[in-house]
Design a protein around this motif. Structure first.
Motif, PDB file in Angstrom:
ATOM      1  N   PRO A  99       0.833  -1.209   0.000  1.00 38.01           N
ATOM      2  CA  PRO A  99       0.000   0.000   0.000  1.00 38.01           C
ATOM      3  C   PRO A  99       0.866   1.257   0.000  1.00 38.01           C
ATOM      4  N   ALA A 100       0.351   2.336  -0.577  1.00 38.43           N
ATOM      5  CA  ALA A 100       1.127   3.571  -0.709  1.00 38.43           C
ATOM      6  C   ALA A 100       1.603   4.091   0.648  1.00 38.43           C
ATOM      7  N   TRP A 101       0.763   3.948   1.676  1.00 37.44           N
ATOM      8  CA  TRP A 101       1.164   4.484   2.991  1.00 37.44           C
ATOM      9  C   TRP A 101       2.343   3.717   3.576  1.00 37.44           C
ATOM     10  N   GLN A 102       2.423   2.406   3.298  1.00 41.36           N
ATOM     11  CA  GLN A 102       3.562   1.636   3.756  1.00 41.36           C
ATOM     12  C   GLN A 102       4.832   2.032   2.998  1.00 41.36           C
ATOM     13  N   ARG A 103       4.679   2.225   1.683  1.00 40.41           N
ATOM     14  CA  ARG A 103       5.827   2.656   0.889  1.00 40.41           C
ATOM     15  C   ARG A 103       6.321   4.029   1.339  1.00 40.41           C
ATOM     16  N   LEU A 104       5.382   4.888   1.722  1.00 43.03           N
ATOM     17  CA  LEU A 104       5.750   6.224   2.194  1.00 43.03           C
ATOM     18  C   LEU A 104       6.566   6.130   3.486  1.00 43.03           C
ATOM     19  N   ILE A 105       6.146   5.297   4.398  1.00 44.84           N
ATOM     20  CA  ILE A 105       6.875   5.126   5.658  1.00 44.84           C
ATOM     21  C   ILE A 105       8.283   4.587   5.396  1.00 44.84           C
ATOM     22  N   ILE A 106       8.384   3.627   4.477  1.00 48.82           N
ATOM     23  CA  ILE A 106       9.701   3.071   4.143  1.00 48.82           C
ATOM     24  C   ILE A 106      10.625   4.164   3.607  1.00 48.82           C
ATOM     25  N   MET A 107      10.100   5.015   2.727  1.00 52.07           N
ATOM     26  CA  MET A 107      10.932   6.048   2.109  1.00 52.07           C
ATOM     27  C   MET A 107      11.277   7.172   3.073  1.00 52.07           C
ATOM     28  N   LEU A 108      10.401   7.436   4.036  1.00 48.96           N
ATOM     29  CA  LEU A 108      10.678   8.500   5.012  1.00 48.96           C
ATOM     30  C   LEU A 108      11.591   8.019   6.143  1.00 48.96           C
ATOM     31  N   GLY A 109      11.821   6.707   6.214  1.00 48.70           N
ATOM     32  CA  GLY A 109      12.585   6.153   7.330  1.00 48.70           C
ATOM     33  C   GLY A 109      13.990   6.703   7.450  1.00 48.70           C
ATOM     34  N   GLY A 110      14.685   6.881   6.315  1.00 53.11           N
ATOM     35  CA  GLY A 110      16.078   7.331   6.355  1.00 53.11           C
ATOM     36  C   GLY A 110      16.237   8.718   6.929  1.00 53.11           C
ATOM     37  N   VAL A 111      15.460   9.684   6.398  1.00 55.18           N
ATOM     38  CA  VAL A 111      15.594  11.064   6.877  1.00 55.18           C
ATOM     39  C   VAL A 111      15.096  11.184   8.313  1.00 55.18           C
ATOM     40  N   THR A 112      14.095  10.392   8.663  1.00 53.50           N
ATOM     41  CA  THR A 112      13.595  10.409  10.046  1.00 53.50           C
ATOM     42  C   THR A 112      14.681   9.973  11.015  1.00 53.50           C
ATOM     43  N   VAL A 113      15.389   8.893  10.657  1.00 56.84           N
ATOM     44  CA  VAL A 113      16.477   8.412  11.510  1.00 56.84           C
ATOM     45  C   VAL A 113      17.583   9.453  11.610  1.00 56.84           C
ATOM     46  N   ASN A 114      17.899  10.116  10.492  1.00 55.85           N
ATOM     47  CA  ASN A 114      18.949  11.142  10.521  1.00 55.85           C
ATOM     48  C   ASN A 114      18.603  12.263  11.486  1.00 55.85           C
ATOM     49  N   PHE A 115      17.342  12.721  11.455  1.00 53.94           N
ATOM     50  CA  PHE A 115      16.964  13.811  12.361  1.00 53.94           C
ATOM     51  C   PHE A 115      16.944  13.329  13.806  1.00 53.94           C
ATOM     52  N   ILE A 116      16.369  12.158  14.035  1.00 53.76           N
ATOM     53  CA  ILE A 116      16.313  11.617  15.402  1.00 53.76           C
ATOM     54  C   ILE A 116      17.722  11.400  15.945  1.00 53.76           C
ATOM     55  N   LEU A 117      18.627  10.898  15.092  1.00 52.26           N
ATOM     56  CA  LEU A 117      20.012  10.689  15.524  1.00 52.26           C
ATOM     57  C   LEU A 117      20.640  12.001  15.969  1.00 52.26           C
ATOM     58  N   ALA A 118      20.442  13.072  15.182  1.00 49.83           N
ATOM     59  CA  ALA A 118      20.997  14.376  15.545  1.00 49.83           C
ATOM     60  C   ALA A 118      20.459  14.832  16.897  1.00 49.83           C
ATOM     61  N   VAL A 119      19.158  14.670  17.103  1.00 47.83           N
ATOM     62  CA  VAL A 119      18.552  15.072  18.383  1.00 47.83           C
ATOM     63  C   VAL A 119      19.142  14.256  19.536  1.00 47.83           C
ATOM     64  N   ILE A 120      19.291  12.950  19.336  1.00 42.81           N
ATOM     65  CA  ILE A 120      19.864  12.087  20.382  1.00 42.81           C
ATOM     66  C   ILE A 120      21.285  12.529  20.720  1.00 42.81           C
ATOM     67  N   ILE A 121      22.072  12.859  19.694  1.00 43.14           N
ATOM     68  CA  ILE A 121      23.443  13.332  19.938  1.00 43.14           C
ATOM     69  C   ILE A 121      23.419  14.638  20.716  1.00 43.14           C
ATOM     70  N   PHE A 122      22.552  15.562  20.321  1.00 40.05           N
ATOM     71  CA  PHE A 122      22.456  16.840  21.041  1.00 40.05           C
ATOM     72  C   PHE A 122      22.005  16.623  22.488  1.00 40.05           C
ATOM     73  N   ILE A 123      21.110  15.675  22.714  1.00 41.24           N
ATOM     74  CA  ILE A 123      20.683  15.358  24.079  1.00 41.24           C
ATOM     75  C   ILE A 123      21.876  14.842  24.877  1.00 41.24           C
ATOM     76  N   GLY A 124      22.638  13.922  24.276  1.00 38.58           N
ATOM     77  CA  GLY A 124      23.808  13.367  24.954  1.00 38.58           C
ATOM     78  C   GLY A 124      24.848  14.422  25.283  1.00 38.58           C
ATOM     79  N   LEU A 125      25.097  15.345  24.347  1.00 39.65           N
ATOM     80  CA  LEU A 125      26.077  16.413  24.578  1.00 39.65           C
ATOM     81  C   LEU A 125      25.596  17.354  25.691  1.00 39.65           C
ATOM     82  N   ALA A 126      24.308  17.675  25.678  1.00 35.85           N
ATOM     83  CA  ALA A 126      23.768  18.556  26.716  1.00 35.85           C
ATOM     84  C   ALA A 126      23.885  17.903  28.088  1.00 35.85           C
TER      85      ALA A 126
END
Length: 449
Positions: A99-126
């Protein structure tokens, strides 16, 4: 170890972490939705790979071309351009059958992880290091504009107090140049008057031409002698370490910025000076060189400047709970600032396109010595860049796939495979052009700047 080697190691370590996690962002939801993943690669394996191992239905490997990485998902028109497989009837495990919504989630997964990773790093540094900076409000007598070209371009001068950039209060002195690069308007206080100014449209270009003076906004600090070199022309006139210059050539001075112009107009001249030593003023005779220098080493520690009331250091320690919103806010601000910067790049009048850089520019962001806080802060910033760049609506990038999926969800019509193939090829050439431009800028700067 050579600084270049240290930067290179940090660059590839950071890049490897970001690529693997980005591709995991696609891999995990693909697996969750029972979509077959044929390959998972760090770097590209054009013609051959450095390492590969098949586990289950997926081949994991490391390619030799460090321009990125990829996951090859069955039934998806991607850089592999596997037309034969796409000509067959869709299989239940293929991307195109989901289904299109599943394909959308798959394609958004990479950029979502990149942003979440940055936030996690900033949390750790703080949480681990807190936050420490020179307070803009804590300056005794405004700022020191160390480069007159940049100061004149902005319309600011030594002694001004920065109030706000784009209506937001300026708290951290060290980030003022950074805020101005992304800003449109700023407010200063001069001689008790509040003045509104616009950041010149070509300020980024001016800053680029004066790259060595990028940190041109500094605190005003006194002229305190830290060391008298034996070869100095003033080695034997009576100066001592810790002396604070209070008068030169008959002019009372308190700050370094007041001393340097006097030295410039008295090159090669013997002048009377007064220094403060142990609470008393001591008169001396000094020789100014033909280059306009006293031949003395000057400066104190930040703590000493704070103790004497010239500036104030703000220090914030975060509990783990407090570090979470701090890290989130840092991630959001970094992303929004980067978007502002991208808008300026697409405006030729700003000259910001000259600052677009490739791999050399990214590698140059890392410190010369191994410093974990700086490494992780830089990695977080690059992760934000990758998230933004990948979500751009360019075919061949995640954002291109997302754009077509959103079209399908809204209209109920799926673009044809032939159209997607042409779009993929077009996007590929756009990416090649961007890579050539960015890395060409690096080469140009290396040769001519």
């Amino acid at each position: 170890m050579s600084p270049i080697i240290i930067k290179t190691i940090q660059f590839f370590l950071s890049l490897s972490i970001l690529i693997v996690l980005h591709e995991l962002g696609h891999f995990i939801p693909a697996k969750y939705f029972k979509t077959r993943v044929e390959k998972f690669y760090l770097f590209f394996d054009v013609k051959f790979s450095l390492f590969k191992k098949k586990i289950g239905e997926t081949e994991y490997g490391i390619g030799w071309l460090p321009l990125g990485g990829y996951v090859k998902i069955s039934g998806m028109i991607d850089e592999s351009m596997d037309k034969e497989a796409m000509a067959e009837e869709p299989k239940e495990w293929e991307f195109r059958s989901k289904p299109a919504w599943q394909r959308l989630i798959i394609m958004l997964g990479g950029v979502t992880v990149n942003f979440i990773l940055a936030v996690i790093i900033f949390i750790g540094l703080a949480y681990a290091y807190g936050e420490q900076y020179i307070s803009n409000e804590g300056l005794k007598d405004g700022v020191w504009v160390t480069d007159t070209n940049l100061g004149d371009a902005l319309g600011v001068q030594t002694g001004d107090e920065f109030v706000a950039v784009d209506g937001k209060k300026v708290e951290n002195l060290q980030t003022i140049p950074y805020e101005l690069v992304y800003g449109e308007k700023f407010t200063i206080s001069r001689d008790g008057n509040t003045i509104e100014k616009e950041v010149p449209v070509d300020f980024i270009e001016t800053l680029s031409d004066n790259r060595e003076q990028a940190q041109f906004i500094k605190p005003r600090v006194p002229f305190v002698i830290s060391q008298i070199p034996a070869e100095s022309q003033n080695a034997k006139v009576g100066f001592e370490s810790g002396d604070k210059l209070t008068s030169i050539a008959g002019t009372v001075v308190e700050y370094q910025d007041q001393v340097f112009p006097i030295l410039e107009i008295n090159k090669g001249v013997n002048v009377d000076v007064l220094v403060e030593r142990n609470g008393a003023e001591v008169p001396l005779k000094a020789k100014i060189s033909e280059e306009g220098k006293l031949g003395l080493m000057i400066g104190q520690t930040i703590a000493e400047y704070e103790e004497e009331g010239y500036l104030k250091i703000n220090t914030t320690d975060y509990t783990f709970v407090e570090s979470i919103p701090a890290g989130w806010n840092k991630g959001v601000k970094t992303l929004t600032d980067y978007i502002k910067g991208m808008k300026k790049i697409f405006n030729p009048d700003t000259g910001a396109y000259k600052e677009v850089g490739g791999f050399a520019a990214i590698g140059g962001m890392f410190p010369d010595t191994w410093n974990w806080p700086q490494f992780w802060a830089t990695t977080a910033f690059i992760s934000i860049i990758l998230a933004f760049m990948n979500i751009l609506p360019i075919p061949a990038l995640d954002g291109g796939h997302v754009m077509f999926l959103l079209y399908e969800i809204i209209t109920g019509r799926k673009p044809s495979d032939k159209f997607l193939e042409y779009a993929q090829v077009t996007g590929f050439f756009i990416l090649i052009a961007l890579l050539l431009f960015a890395n060409g800028n690096d080469v140009y700067k290396l040769i001519f700047k």
